[in-house]
Design an enzyme around this catalytic site. Sequence first.
Site, PDB file in Angstrom:
ATOM      1  N   LYS A 279      -2.106  63.012  64.117  1.00  0.00           N
ATOM      2  CA  LYS A 279      -1.370  62.035  63.305  1.00  0.00           C
ATOM      3  C   LYS A 279       0.069  61.935  63.823  1.00  0.00           C
ATOM      4  O   LYS A 279       0.694  62.946  64.119  1.00  0.00           O
ATOM      5  CB  LYS A 279      -1.398  62.492  61.841  1.00  0.00           C
ATOM      6  CG  LYS A 279      -1.078  61.388  60.862  1.00  0.00           C
ATOM      7  CD  LYS A 279      -1.587  61.705  59.469  1.00  0.00           C
ATOM      8  CE  LYS A 279      -1.170  60.608  58.505  1.00  0.00           C
ATOM      9  NZ  LYS A 279      -1.820  60.697  57.213  1.00  0.00           N
ATOM     10  N   GLU A 363     -10.284  60.058  42.611  1.00  0.00           N
ATOM     11  CA  GLU A 363      -9.721  59.746  41.295  1.00  0.00           C
ATOM     12  C   GLU A 363     -10.761  59.876  40.189  1.00  0.00           C
ATOM     13  O   GLU A 363     -10.448  60.348  39.087  1.00  0.00           O
ATOM     14  CB  GLU A 363      -9.138  58.322  41.305  1.00  0.00           C
ATOM     15  CG  GLU A 363      -7.867  58.155  42.133  1.00  0.00           C
ATOM     16  CD  GLU A 363      -8.110  57.985  43.629  1.00  0.00           C
ATOM     17  OE1 GLU A 363      -9.292  57.869  44.027  1.00  0.00           O
ATOM     18  OE2 GLU A 363      -7.135  57.955  44.397  1.00  0.00           O
ATOM     19  N   ARG A 391     -10.063  53.333  39.916  1.00  0.00           N
ATOM     20  CA  ARG A 391     -11.295  54.040  40.278  1.00  0.00           C
ATOM     21  C   ARG A 391     -11.841  54.875  39.114  1.00  0.00           C
ATOM     22  O   ARG A 391     -13.015  55.202  39.079  1.00  0.00           O
ATOM     23  CB  ARG A 391     -11.021  54.988  41.455  1.00  0.00           C
ATOM     24  CG  ARG A 391     -10.785  54.314  42.779  1.00  0.00           C
ATOM     25  CD  ARG A 391     -12.087  54.155  43.525  1.00  0.00           C
ATOM     26  NE  ARG A 391     -11.956  53.287  44.667  1.00  0.00           N
ATOM     27  CZ  ARG A 391     -11.904  53.697  45.924  1.00  0.00           C
ATOM     28  NH1 ARG A 391     -11.952  54.977  46.203  1.00  0.00           N
ATOM     29  NH2 ARG A 391     -11.820  52.827  46.907  1.00  0.00           N
TER      30      ARG A 391
HETATM   31  C1  LIG Z   1      -8.477  55.250  46.286  1.00  0.00           C
HETATM   32  C2  LIG Z   1      -7.236  55.612  47.042  1.00  0.00           C
HETATM   33  N1  LIG Z   1      -6.506  56.687  46.656  1.00  0.00           N
HETATM   34  C3  LIG Z   1      -5.388  57.009  47.324  1.00  0.00           C
HETATM   35  C4  LIG Z   1      -4.974  56.265  48.383  1.00  0.00           C
HETATM   36  C5  LIG Z   1      -3.659  56.591  49.070  1.00  0.00           C
HETATM   37  N2  LIG Z   1      -3.885  56.970  50.479  1.00  0.00           N
HETATM   38  C6  LIG Z   1      -3.711  56.099  51.476  1.00  0.00           C
HETATM   39  S1  LIG Z   1      -4.053  56.750  52.958  1.00  0.00           S
HETATM   40  C7  LIG Z   1      -4.395  58.243  52.287  1.00  0.00           C
HETATM   41  C8  LIG Z   1      -4.780  59.388  53.173  1.00  0.00           C
HETATM   42  C9  LIG Z   1      -5.874  59.005  54.078  1.00  0.00           C
HETATM   43  O1  LIG Z   1      -6.128  60.046  54.961  1.00  0.00           O
HETATM   44  P1  LIG Z   1      -7.091  59.787  56.166  1.00  0.00           P
HETATM   45  O2  LIG Z   1      -8.249  59.000  55.717  1.00  0.00           O
HETATM   46  O3  LIG Z   1      -7.368  61.089  56.813  1.00  0.00           O
HETATM   47  O4  LIG Z   1      -6.268  58.866  57.144  1.00  0.00           O
HETATM   48  P2  LIG Z   1      -4.984  59.264  58.021  1.00  0.00           P
HETATM   49  O5  LIG Z   1      -3.820  58.686  57.303  1.00  0.00           O
HETATM   50  O6  LIG Z   1      -4.926  60.755  58.128  1.00  0.00           O
HETATM   51  O7  LIG Z   1      -5.225  58.621  59.324  1.00  0.00           O
HETATM   52  C10 LIG Z   1      -4.260  58.212  50.898  1.00  0.00           C
HETATM   53  C11 LIG Z   1      -4.459  59.357  50.003  1.00  0.00           C
HETATM   54  C12 LIG Z   1      -5.748  55.140  48.738  1.00  0.00           C
HETATM   55  N3  LIG Z   1      -5.401  54.329  49.745  1.00  0.00           N
HETATM   56  N4  LIG Z   1      -6.857  54.840  48.062  1.00  0.00           N
END
Ligand SMILES: Cc1ncc(C[n+]2csc(CCOP(=O)(O)OP(=O)(O)O)c2C)c(N)n1
Length: 626
Positions: A279, A363, A391
């Site tokens: 990342k 959630e 959600r």
């Molecule tokens: C339902 C939901 N909850 C929380 C989020 C906030 N959120 C956006 S990206 C993320 C982390 C995603 O991690 P990952 O899938 O590993 O992607 P990375 O950013 O590490 O590439 C979160 C918690 C969201 N987009 N949707």
Amino acid sequence: MLETILSPKDIKKLTLPELIALAEETRALIIETVTRQGGHIASSLGAVELIIAIHYVLDVPIDKLIFDVGHQAYAHKILTGRAAGFHDLRAEGGVSGFPKMAESEYDCFTGGHASNAISAALGMVRARKMRGEKHAVVALVGDGAMTGGMCYEALNDAGQYAEPMLVILNDNEMSISKNVGALSAYFTGLRKNAVYTGTKRAVKRGLNFIPLVGPFIVRGVDFIKRVIRNALLRDQFFEKLGFDYYGPIDGHDIRRLIRTLKKVKDSERPVLLHVATQKGRGYQDAEAHPDQYHGLAPNPLDPREQNVRRTAGNGELIAGWLLEMADRNPSIAVMTAAMPLGTGMTAFARRHPRRFFDVGIAEEHMVTMAAGMAAAGMRPYIAVYSSFLQRGYDQLIHDVCIANLPVTILVDRGGLVGADGSTHQGVYDLSYLRQMPGMVVASPRDANDLKRMLRLSAHIEGPMAIRYPRDSEDLGERFRSEEPLKVGQWEELAVGRDAVILAVGQMVPVALQAAVELAAHRVECGVIDARFVKPLDEALLKDAAGRYPLIVTLEENALAGGFGSAALECLSAWGAAPNVLTLGVPDRFIEHATIERQRECCGLNAAQVAQAVLGRLSAEQERKSD
Ligand SMILES: Cc1ncc(C[n+]2csc(CCOP(=O)(O)OP(=O)(O)O)c2C)c(N)n1
């Protein structure tokens, strides 16, 4: 080179060194743009090579590429004809921060919320079969998103359907913060297995150098490798779910990515390709602090400065008060769904690590887990963004409200949210929360009131939602009070004669300003802080209906079913028929722009509210004189 890439077709003509150079140029454009415009920098930087390799091997948009969340898709946007407009990322009228079907034919699915890509992909796989089409379907999913239950519902379904589809697990061991959960640990275990794969590759290379017999031995080794692989992987999680597992491979090695994608692309079965990425790759600060660089706010100055700012807000304030409450009350526990930083709860987590829980992007699970905790005698607080709480709708009704459990929901990012746009607007919460019998729904006009609401929550024997924006305006000394709040009690902040505005939460300062502007037009407008959307202050509403010829409701929430509807329902139940004007978010999705502009688009800034009141008063006058 970027100028020559007008569509993914142009990528296919490039040599490996050119592809590597393209990755660097794409990365530079992302860094230059996002440090100015704001956006999801670390996730997007980690996926650059992966996206280039995908476009090199696949034939998008005929082949379908679905991004989970979609915050990692900037390279995809740049390489699919949107490089020239990329400077306007997340600005009004500019390129959206997430894949958007309305924006490009290359975005085959609209994104923003996590853990849904495999479901969407399976929908497309089934559509492909029913329509007799032939094309690849790929879901690109982060390891953070894989903490969300929807992924497993989809894998379970897709595995038994057994039609070809490719799930690429983009594993950087990070959600926004460090990823959590047993599966995350399992992925890390698989990544460590890469040592085994790497050793084999080295042996193979060595054997190839042995004259004449070397290549034959290599073929033999390949066979053995397959046997070992099958033996080792047979009992693996994804294989059990019906997916062929490949990987883990280095997600920044374009050559390897291309080779592997070519191999799995024509598989006759569902495939999960595990790709290890970093990342924030290529941007030193983001590599060092991927959590802080997950998302940046717009700032033409120094991203580091804004990160300091990033954590200050209502969430942080709440965490400070809540940890003091928890010092005194051992029943208080706090939980979040992968958002400890965004909701400001890290300070609480530090002080009470045994009473703080990050459940992953889950959630639905979080709400029911809180219900379980409350049923077992604790006082759980859920810290969640408004749009993600959507959600947990059923869980709130079924698991929390029916049993009237004392779960407090701290609904952050309530209202318009700015650059994240339509997928993240927190404008439905007042409507859906107030539907739930027994739920107390409160929204503070400023931080002082937020504190009073939090204190009140400790004494409520049922569910309560406190809904607030990221930052509140400071209304100053005049409106500050330490007096304990009473459930359902509003406050008349300004007394008028011609009209009264009943404002909720962050709309209170807007109403006060509108009243000032109306005074300049010789309209005496009262202002009531309707801090409880449920229960309403029926006594004050009735009283206001008797005193004022015009009642205006004002909320940064969908008009459909919101506070205005609640007031109208109440008035109609009494048979009272005063003149009512409801102001709120209209029945359409509000796209990315600044919060100020989004407010303006909804007709919700002070000048527009004043105009709306004037318009209604003069229409009323005309009607009477007719
Ligand atoms: C339902 C939901 N909850 C929380 C989020 C906030 N959120 C956006 S990206 C993320 C982390 C995603 O991690 P990952 O899938 O590993 O992607 P990375 O950013 O590490 O590439 C979160 C918690 C969201 N987009 N949707």
